[in-house]
Design a protein around this motif. Structure first.
Motif, PDB file in Angstrom:
ATOM      1  N   UNK A   1       0.826  -1.208   0.000  1.00  0.00           N
ATOM      2  CA  UNK A   1       0.000   0.000   0.000  1.00  0.00           C
ATOM      3  C   UNK A   1       0.860   1.258   0.000  1.00  0.00           C
ATOM      4  N   UNK A   2       1.985   1.205   0.702  1.00  0.00           N
ATOM      5  CA  UNK A   2       2.907   2.349   0.710  1.00  0.00           C
ATOM      6  C   UNK A   2       3.478   2.573  -0.685  1.00  0.00           C
ATOM      7  N   UNK A   3       3.790   1.494  -1.385  1.00  0.00           N
ATOM      8  CA  UNK A   3       4.272   1.622  -2.766  1.00  0.00           C
ATOM      9  C   UNK A   3       3.212   2.211  -3.673  1.00  0.00           C
ATOM     10  N   UNK A   4       1.980   1.770  -3.488  1.00  0.00           N
ATOM     11  CA  UNK A   4       0.865   2.315  -4.265  1.00  0.00           C
ATOM     12  C   UNK A   4       0.729   3.814  -4.015  1.00  0.00           C
ATOM     13  N   UNK A   5       0.840   4.213  -2.772  1.00  0.00           N
ATOM     14  CA  UNK A   5       0.737   5.631  -2.418  1.00  0.00           C
ATOM     15  C   UNK A   5       1.861   6.431  -3.070  1.00  0.00           C
ATOM     16  N   UNK A   6       3.085   5.918  -3.025  1.00  0.00           N
ATOM     17  CA  UNK A   6       4.210   6.621  -3.655  1.00  0.00           C
ATOM     18  C   UNK A   6       3.997   6.765  -5.158  1.00  0.00           C
ATOM     19  N   UNK A   7       3.476   5.733  -5.790  1.00  0.00           N
ATOM     20  CA  UNK A   7       3.199   5.792  -7.223  1.00  0.00           C
ATOM     21  C   UNK A   7       2.148   6.857  -7.533  1.00  0.00           C
ATOM     22  N   UNK A   8       1.114   6.905  -6.735  1.00  0.00           N
ATOM     23  CA  UNK A   8       0.067   7.918  -6.932  1.00  0.00           C
ATOM     24  C   UNK A   8       0.620   9.327  -6.768  1.00  0.00           C
ATOM     25  N   UNK A   9       1.464   9.509  -5.773  1.00  0.00           N
ATOM     26  CA  UNK A   9       2.064  10.824  -5.556  1.00  0.00           C
ATOM     27  C   UNK A   9       2.938  11.226  -6.737  1.00  0.00           C
ATOM     28  N   UNK A  10       3.697  10.277  -7.287  1.00  0.00           N
ATOM     29  CA  UNK A  10       4.539  10.587  -8.447  1.00  0.00           C
ATOM     30  C   UNK A  10       3.674  10.965  -9.650  1.00  0.00           C
ATOM     31  N   UNK A  11       2.579  10.263  -9.844  1.00  0.00           N
ATOM     32  CA  UNK A  11       1.664  10.594 -10.937  1.00  0.00           C
ATOM     33  C   UNK A  11       1.096  11.995 -10.765  1.00  0.00           C
ATOM     34  N   UNK A  12       0.683  12.329  -9.542  1.00  0.00           N
ATOM     35  CA  UNK A  12       0.151  13.665  -9.278  1.00  0.00           C
ATOM     36  C   UNK A  12       1.206  14.741  -9.502  1.00  0.00           C
ATOM     37  N   UNK A  13       2.428  14.458  -9.123  1.00  0.00           N
ATOM     38  CA  UNK A  13       3.524  15.394  -9.373  1.00  0.00           C
ATOM     39  C   UNK A  13       3.708  15.592 -10.874  1.00  0.00           C
ATOM     40  N   UNK A  14       3.756  14.498 -11.601  1.00  0.00           N
ATOM     41  CA  UNK A  14       3.972  14.558 -13.052  1.00  0.00           C
ATOM     42  C   UNK A  14       2.829  15.263 -13.773  1.00  0.00           C
ATOM     43  N   UNK A  15       1.620  15.150 -13.241  1.00  0.00           N
ATOM     44  CA  UNK A  15       0.454  15.786 -13.850  1.00  0.00           C
ATOM     45  C   UNK A  15       0.258  17.229 -13.393  1.00  0.00           C
ATOM     46  N   UNK A  16       1.127  17.713 -12.525  1.00  0.00           N
ATOM     47  CA  UNK A  16       1.023  19.089 -12.045  1.00  0.00           C
ATOM     48  C   UNK A  16      -0.052  19.303 -10.995  1.00  0.00           C
ATOM     49  N   UNK A  17      -0.525  18.225 -10.386  1.00  0.00           N
ATOM     50  CA  UNK A  17      -1.557  18.350  -9.356  1.00  0.00           C
ATOM     51  C   UNK A  17      -0.965  18.662  -7.984  1.00  0.00           C
ATOM     52  N   UNK A  18       0.302  18.293  -7.792  1.00  0.00           N
ATOM     53  CA  UNK A  18       1.027  18.672  -6.578  1.00  0.00           C
ATOM     54  C   UNK A  18       2.396  19.196  -7.002  1.00  0.00           C
ATOM     55  N   UNK A  19       2.997  20.006  -6.163  1.00  0.00           N
ATOM     56  CA  UNK A  19       4.317  20.541  -6.500  1.00  0.00           C
ATOM     57  C   UNK A  19       5.426  19.658  -5.920  1.00  0.00           C
ATOM     58  N   UNK A  20       6.635  19.926  -6.354  1.00  0.00           N
ATOM     59  CA  UNK A  20       7.799  19.133  -5.939  1.00  0.00           C
ATOM     60  C   UNK A  20       7.995  19.164  -4.427  1.00  0.00           C
ATOM     61  N   UNK A  21       7.769  20.315  -3.828  1.00  0.00           N
ATOM     62  CA  UNK A  21       7.941  20.447  -2.377  1.00  0.00           C
ATOM     63  C   UNK A  21       6.988  19.524  -1.631  1.00  0.00           C
ATOM     64  N   UNK A  22       5.730  19.501  -2.028  1.00  0.00           N
ATOM     65  CA  UNK A  22       4.738  18.637  -1.392  1.00  0.00           C
ATOM     66  C   UNK A  22       5.099  17.174  -1.595  1.00  0.00           C
ATOM     67  N   UNK A  23       5.493  16.842  -2.814  1.00  0.00           N
ATOM     68  CA  UNK A  23       5.890  15.462  -3.127  1.00  0.00           C
ATOM     69  C   UNK A  23       7.042  15.018  -2.234  1.00  0.00           C
TER      70      UNK A  23
END
Length: 103
Positions: free
Chosen positions: A75-97
């Motif tokens: 589940x932690x890996x799934x969460x990290x993958x989702x965060x990377x996708x959100x970063x790549x899509x511009x939904x979160x910034x690098x600092x938040x990631x």
């Protein structure tokens, strides 16, 4: 190795809770507030991490606990993958990631 009587005393569970709280805060941000699919996915995986640690601990058997820790790690890996996708899509910034990823 310390003997824990309650899962609430486990540092790994406490850490998972802190990440879960941060994810709850994140999904209320302007860019994610109406992205219901992303919110559900993020919350689901974040909640699963701490819940599986707790559930496995409560079985009082090392073999079961290890299995639930493996599920939690997934589940932690799934969460990290989702965060990377959100970063790549511009939904979160690098600092938040970085804040969540390195937490």
């Amino acid at each position: 190795m310390a003997k824990y009587k309650r899962f609430e005393d486990l540092p790994v569970w406490q850490h998972a809770i802190r990440i879960g709280v941060r994810i709850y805060q994140l999904v209320e941000s302007e860019k994610l507030a109406k992205d219901y699919r992303a919110k559900d996915q993020l919350l689901g995986s974040a909640i699963s991490v701490s819940n599986n640690i707790a559930e496995g601990f409560e079985y009082n058997r090392n073999r079961q606990f290890i299995r639930y820790l493996e599920i939690s790690k997934g589940s932690a890996g799934e969460l990290r993958s989702q965060l990377f996708l959100l970063l790549s899509a511009g939904k979160i910034d690098e600092k938040t990631y970085q804040e969540i990823y390195l937490n």
